[in-house]
Design an enzyme around this catalytic site. Structure first.
Site, PDB file in Angstrom:
ATOM      1  N   ASP A 179       0.967  -1.351  -0.265  1.00  0.00           N
ATOM      2  CA  ASP A 179      -0.081  -0.016   0.173  1.00  0.00           C
ATOM      3  C   ASP A 179       0.746   1.718   0.280  1.00  0.00           C
ATOM      4  O   ASP A 179      -0.129   2.168   0.433  1.00  0.00           O
ATOM      5  CB  ASP A 179      -1.012  -0.013   1.063  1.00  0.00           C
ATOM      6  CG  ASP A 179      -2.298  -1.003   1.049  1.00  0.00           C
ATOM      7  OD1 ASP A 179      -2.491  -1.797   1.003  1.00  0.00           O
ATOM      8  OD2 ASP A 179      -3.008  -1.057   1.746  1.00  0.00           O
ATOM      9  N   THR A 180       2.193   0.928  -0.007  1.00  0.00           N
ATOM     10  CA  THR A 180       3.062   2.056   0.153  1.00  0.00           C
ATOM     11  C   THR A 180       3.722   2.001  -1.016  1.00  0.00           C
ATOM     12  O   THR A 180       4.096   2.356  -2.154  1.00  0.00           O
ATOM     13  CB  THR A 180       4.509   2.042   1.301  1.00  0.00           C
ATOM     14  OG1 THR A 180       4.315   0.995   1.336  1.00  0.00           O
ATOM     15  CG2 THR A 180       3.193   2.331   2.262  1.00  0.00           C
TER      16      THR A 180
END
Ligand code: NAG
Ligand code: NAG
Length: 290
Positions: free
Chosen positions: A190-191
């Site tokens: 998610d990064t």
């Protein structure tokens, strides 16, 4: 009689305690620590300064031709412990029958744990956790999908939250097979790879000064799959005293996730699972037992 019985019980308890800490000596290493990141192509990860730094160290090695075996994430994780994707082609919950790496490790007395960041414990079988978040994702935890782990309470108890590793290091009780899955921020899912490598640096560096973690330990880090654009070519690196790299710190042999499983099998003479682990090329070329 009472004292006699107590003495025997004490002896039995003592011998169990000793067995828990017994080390099964490997051919190349006595412990492997596997850390898996997410969804990044080889060129992006290889451009990251920290990943470059790790594989350039005196006991670091870049595996420059390492490939994931599927898309999306989940079948790659399943492959690392099951020796095939088990026919899984999605990230949904699946229950997988058949033997896996845990059967092989336990048969030879090699201790293991699966450390899953933000795992709620208690053999949690849901898709995500904590509630309202998705930091832990079952699709990244192949152990819970194995029927002979999920339905066996002793084995299921070896799936633990990531924080347990520091406790195990402090107790000098780190298992010989460590499978570590960062949460979906820390693994880059998610990064991005910069976030993931910063997390890795903060997580790994303090551990590298602790013999309870490093003694005869091979650290292996890679990505589950690429970003969909590089034929599933992913970054992979080895670090630790068992690594005696060539001067350029590169092993360009072609490997994949089955190589990881086959390396574990070869190191402890575990036999095999009779799947794609059989005949997979092990990354033992530059390993020498310290
Ligand atoms: C890796 O980074 C550390 C800390 O910045 C530095 O001391 C070391 O020289 C670097 N190693 C390599 C091989 O680049
Ligand atoms: C990752 O994201 C941060 C901001 O969140 C950004 O500064 C950085 O450049 C990104 N790294 C890459 C490799 O895209």
């Amino acid at each position: 009689m009472k004292y006699f019985t107590s003495a025997i019980l004490l002896l039995i308890t003592a011998s169990i305690a000793v067995n828990v800490n017994a080390i099964v000596t490997g051919t190349y290493f006595d412990r492997i620590v596997f850390v898996i990141f997410e969804n990044t192509g080889y060129t992006q990860a290889a451009a990251d300064p920290y990943f470059q730094n790790l594989t350039s160290r005196s006991n670091g090695l870049l595996l420059s031709n390492y490939f994931a075996v599927a898309h999306p994430s989940q079948p790659n994780y399943i492959a690392t412990i099951f020796g095939s994707t088990a026919g899984i082609t999605d990230d949904n919950n699946h229950n997988v029958a058949g033997n896996n790496v845990v059967d092989l490790l336990e048969a030879k007395g090699v201790s293991w744990k699966a450390y899953m960041e933000n795992y709620p414990g208690s053999c949690f079988t849901g898709a995500t956790a904590p509630s309202g978040s998705h930091l832990y994702a079952r699709k990244h935890d192949p152990f819970i999908s194995m029927n002979d782990i999920r339905t066996n309470s002793a084995r299921c108890a070896n799936i633990v939250p990531g924080t347990q590793l520091d406790t195990d290091i402090n107790n000098n009780a780190v298992p010989q097979y460590v499978y570590y899955v960062p949460n979906q921020n820390n693994d880059g899912h998610d990064t991005n790879v910069t976030f993931a490598s910063n997390w890795f640096k903060n997580w790994l560096e303090p551990k590298l000064t602790n013999p309870a973690f490093t003694t005869n330990t091979l650290i292996f880090f890679t990505f589950d799959e690429d970003d969909g654009s590089q034929n599933n070519h992913v970054f992979a690196g080895l670090l630790g005293t068992p690594v005696v790299p060539p001067s350029n710190h590169i092993d360009a042999t072609t490997y994949n996730h089955y190589s990881f499983l086959a390396t574990v099998e070869k190191n402890w003479n575990l036999g095999n699972l009779g799947r794609s682990d059989v005949g997979a090329t092990t990354f033992t070329q530059y390993l020498v037992h310290p």
